[in-house]
Design a protein around this motif. Structure first.
Motif, mmCIF file in Angstrom:
data_model
loop_
_atom_site.group_PDB
_atom_site.id
_atom_site.type_symbol
_atom_site.label_atom_id
_atom_site.label_comp_id
_atom_site.label_asym_id
_atom_site.label_seq_id
_atom_site.Cartn_x
_atom_site.Cartn_y
_atom_site.Cartn_z
ATOM 1 N N TRP A 76 -24.007 -47.487 10.648
ATOM 2 C CA TRP A 76 -23.555 -47.635 9.345
ATOM 3 C C TRP A 76 -22.465 -46.669 9.092
ATOM 4 O O TRP A 76 -22.330 -45.480 9.756
ATOM 5 N N GLY A 77 -21.817 -47.091 8.187
ATOM 6 C CA GLY A 77 -20.536 -46.325 7.916
ATOM 7 C C GLY A 77 -20.495 -44.876 7.551
ATOM 8 O O GLY A 77 -21.811 -44.407 6.909
ATOM 9 N N LYS A 78 -19.686 -43.919 7.592
ATOM 10 C CA LYS A 78 -19.647 -42.616 7.048
ATOM 11 C C LYS A 78 -18.731 -42.354 6.106
ATOM 12 O O LYS A 78 -17.427 -42.449 6.332
ATOM 13 N N PRO A 79 -19.090 -41.986 4.921
ATOM 14 C CA PRO A 79 -18.365 -42.037 3.679
ATOM 15 C C PRO A 79 -17.086 -40.795 3.736
ATOM 16 O O PRO A 79 -17.590 -39.954 4.169
ATOM 17 N N LYS A 80 -16.074 -41.036 2.884
ATOM 18 C CA LYS A 80 -15.020 -39.986 2.695
ATOM 19 C C LYS A 80 -15.643 -38.782 2.039
ATOM 20 O O LYS A 80 -15.365 -38.001 2.327
#
Length: 776
Positions: A76-80
């Protein structure tokens, strides 16, 4: 605990009387939401069980943040802008599992023969802790014995040089970094083959084949920010609460701002019904949960083609009633082909057929379609509930059809979003781990390294197993993973495995695949991603790619579990040096000493996507390598996105019959892939056991079974092979009629090797034909 619930599909806000008379269910269930105190207890229990090193909490603090450590669990993505704690229950378990204080030393192997260890459970094998020394299998004593690294590399190189390169297979699990993966694929091609199967072959290869053919991109088109703008999300066959829990945060925000979430899944999974956010103190103190899905439709396993056909049929009917105001004809005319054939197929398909194959009522499907019709921006999310079917390609193709009808691919807040599993499984394919030579820039590699890469098609996972059975495969190198436990038809493959000349396993912990060996076999322990990777050039960074095609640097800070460990990159280089002839353009020692040089190679091979890779790898949120389909540039044969018309409504290939069930294999809440952290499937209400078969109470009554009874599952593929698992406990559970469920990988022996998606050969694990027999 028995709870009052409605069996079948429901719509949020619909009264029990409108849907069905309420029944007092006697099914097993979790009387709570996903997340909440339960997730914290799960982390605490894992911490106590693993007795993780004191630095583990500091690692968790840095997890999934720019300049920190990237989780080894899901992709899953890693947010800014990360949360204070940017990890989930299962991500924390994976980190604590890696940083355990347990050690699996040569003394352990001196006490236990390999044959004895085959009788141990998956959980107990991995609970022995981190491997500490390189090991050689000694057939005379049936034990692993310690060896030095150079002995291992020399013996591996000698064996590889003695066989035909195309008889060797180099497997990758999906966890190794981009740097290691690039060099591993280069090693294979310099050696002389494209036999590079990876874990994607067992889960999302269907995605890679289908999306590449239909929209020109083998990966999803969404980015994290799209979930902040969408009006509707349609879920198919993905269990967020267990497999990608950090996804629950954007879903919660989406639901709270009014985005409608419609879920199609045979099982009502807690992560898609309700969530208590552990990072919201008020929710934790009050127990006030957020409802996630506005509609949840429990379709039959393999019923997704029919269900989406019903959605499309409703949308086309509304378009006709409105005089053509629904379908985005401008988008279709400019960007698509095949629409008229697709439309004719939808119009010719009867509602009776749709209801029969989906297991859903017309009214429920039409209600779901209204959400689509009212939304300006729609995202389609899916997991292995679509990919792991005999007609998985058609499952994904129908979802693509649904999104294309109103131009929901290639604009903000919309798109298709496959949720990938292992942390770098998508990235490995990006940098060359592929059995299909057409996916790799071979001409560029030839120029970079001064050789002629092989152009023949390599073996995927199923083909590797077939080659093993017919004697063509003579060597196997496993870069992580638990290949032999993850595949179908295990009892057929295990005996053949021992006929190979060479097997090499690169791993952090002991698992079942390490207990079946070729005539020469090595078990090589590697660093974990959370650990310091010190090479001649200093402390090294590695990179991974998330599900949204963003690249992230990862830096380990923990002391290695043993002074005898090597990095995966160093192990690949050590084997390659002993196998390949000298080549002045191939500098294994330099690359091992400085991974930045490997990133320069990646940027040279893939300049459009990885330019200035070293400069950009710690960019908050990762750097985006781009996706042409997101820009509405379609790299397909026609230069346009493809509508398709399926020839079937069921994704299965075995017809219904009296006494035949569709078996769904699934993971528990205390598990990641084949790694079993413990025996708590909390979100389904199942504790302390995995030897179960889940079945709805009405099916139990019809078959004459009672809760707690021991039964056997018998394969019913009608291929002339006997497949059977005994001693399973009957557990009443909310499932559609005609379907049952049980745990992966324990039930994999029931899956025929030939039971796979027709185009990608992804094993079809979500509708396996079986029968149930009472224990004698």
């Amino acid at each position: 605990m028995a709870t009052l619930k409605l069996v079948g599909s429901y719509r949020q806000g619909q009264s029990a009387r409108e849907h069905a008379m309420p029944v007092q269910s006697d099914t097993v269930d979790y009387d709570g939401a996903s997340g909440g105190w339960g997730s914290l207890r799960g982390i605490v229990e894992t911490t106590a069980r693993e007795m993780a090193s004191p630095g583990a909490l500091d690692t968790l603090r840095r997890q999934n943040k720019a300049g920190g450590f990237m989780c080894v669990s899901c992709a899953w993505g890693k947010p800014k802008h990360p949360h204070a704690f940017e990890f989930c229950e299962n991500g924390a378990k994976a980190t604590l599992w890696e940083l355990t204080s347990g050690r699996c030393t040569p003394e352990f192997f001196a006490k236990h023969s390999v044959t004895e260890l085959r009788g141990w459970s998956d959980h107990d094998l991995e609970q022995q802790g981190r491997l500490t020394h390189p090991l050689r299998y000694d057939a005379a004593s049936d034990r692993y014995v310690p060896c030095d690294w150079q002995e291992a590399f020399s013996a591996i190189g000698a064996e590889l040089k003695a066989i035909e390169p195309t008889s060797a297979v180099f497997y990758a699990s999906g966890r190794a970094s981009l740097e290691t993966s690039y060099l591993y694929a280069l090693f294979a091609r310099l050696y002389g083959h494209n036999n590079l199967p990876d874990s994607s072959n067992m889960c999302h290869e269907t995605t890679s084949i289908a999306l590449k053919e239909l929209i020109g991109s083998p990966v999803g088109t969404c980015v994290l920010e799209d979930f902040e703008q969408c009006d509707a999300i349609f879920f198919f066959g993905q269990n967020t609460g267990t497999n990608s829990p950090r996804f629950l945060h954007p879903l919660q925000k989406a639901a709270e701002r009014g985005c409608k979430i419609v879920t199609f899944n045979p099982i009502q999974e807690k992560g898609l019904t309700s969530f208590i956010n552990p990072q919201r103190p008020v929710q934790m103190l009050t127990g006030r949960e957020t409802s996630i899905s506005s509609q949840y439709l429990q379709l039959r396993p393999g019923g997704d083609i029919a269900a989406i056909m019903g959605l499309c049929k409703t949308i086309l009917a509304e378009d006709e009633r409105s005089g053509g105001a629904v379908i985005d004809r401008t988008f279709i005319n400019e960007h698509c082909t095949g629409f008229e054939t697709f439309r004719a197929k939808v119009e010719a398909t009867s509602w009776n057929s749709i209801e029969l194959d989906s297991g859903l009522g017309r009214a429920d499907i039409e209600a779901a379609a209204q959400v689509y019709l009212q939304a300006e921006r729609v995202i389609g999310v899916y997991g292995m509930g679509l990919t792991q079917h005999v007609h998985g390609f058609e499952n994904i193709a129908m979802l693509v059809n649904l999104l294309l009808m109103r131009g929901h691919i290639g604009r903000p807040g919309a798109g298709i979003c496959p949720v990938r599993g292992h942390s770098n499984v998508q990235g490995q394919r990006t940098v060359g781990i592929a059995e299909k030579p057409e996916l790799v820039p071979l001409d560029r590699l030839a120029e970079q390294f001064g050789f002629q890469p092989p152009r023949d098609q390599g073996m995927n996972t199923v083909e590797m197993c077939e080659g093993l059975l017919d004697g063509k495969v003579q060597a196997f190198i496993g870069l992580g993973g638990n290949f032999l436990r993850a595949i179908p038809d295990q009892p057929r493959i295990e005996p053949a495995w021992q006929g190979m000349r060479l097997t090499v396993q690169i791993a952090t912990k002991l698992n079942r695949s390490h207990l079946f060996n070729g005539r020469i076999a090595y078990l090589l322990p590697c660093l974990g991603r959370s650990e310091e990777d010190l090479q001649s050039g200093g402390l090294q960074t590695v990179t991974i790619e998330d599900s949204f095609s963003h690249i992230h640097g990862s830096l380990g800070h923990r002391k290695p579990a043993s002074e005898h460990l090597k990095s995966e990159t160093a192990i690949v280089a050590g084997m390659a040096k002993e196998t390949l002839p000298p080549n002045p353009k191939v500098r294994w020692d330099d690359w091992t000493g400085d991974y930045g040089l490997v990133r320069d190679l990646i940027a040279e091979t893939y300049p459009e996507e990885f330019y200035r890779m070293n400069e950009r790898m710690f960019q908050p949120g990762g750097f985006y390598r781009g996706n042409k389909a997101r820009e509405r540039v379609w790299k397909t044969e026609t230069g346009k996105a493809q509508f398709t018309a399926p020839d079937m409504l069921a994704a299965t290939d075995v017809p219904d019959a009296d006494g035949r069930y569709r078996l769904i294999t699934l993971r528990s809440n205390d598990q990641f892939n084949t790694t079993v952290y413990g025996y708590s499937d909390r979100l389904r209400g199942i504790e302390g056991k995995r030897d179960v078969v889940l079945i709805n109470p009405e099916e139990m009554r019809r078959a004459g079974f009672v809760a707690g009874q021991r039964v056997s599952l018998v394969g019913d593929a009608q291929d002339g092979r006997a497949r059977r698992i005994d001693g399973l406990e009957v557990v009443p559970f909310d499932l559609p009629d005609g379907s049952i469920a049980g745990y992966y990988p324990e039930l994999n022996p029931l899956i025929p090797l030939q039971h796979h998606d027709r185009k990608s050969k992804t094993p079809a694990c979500k509708a396996v034909p079986v029968r149930i027999e009472a224990a004698a």
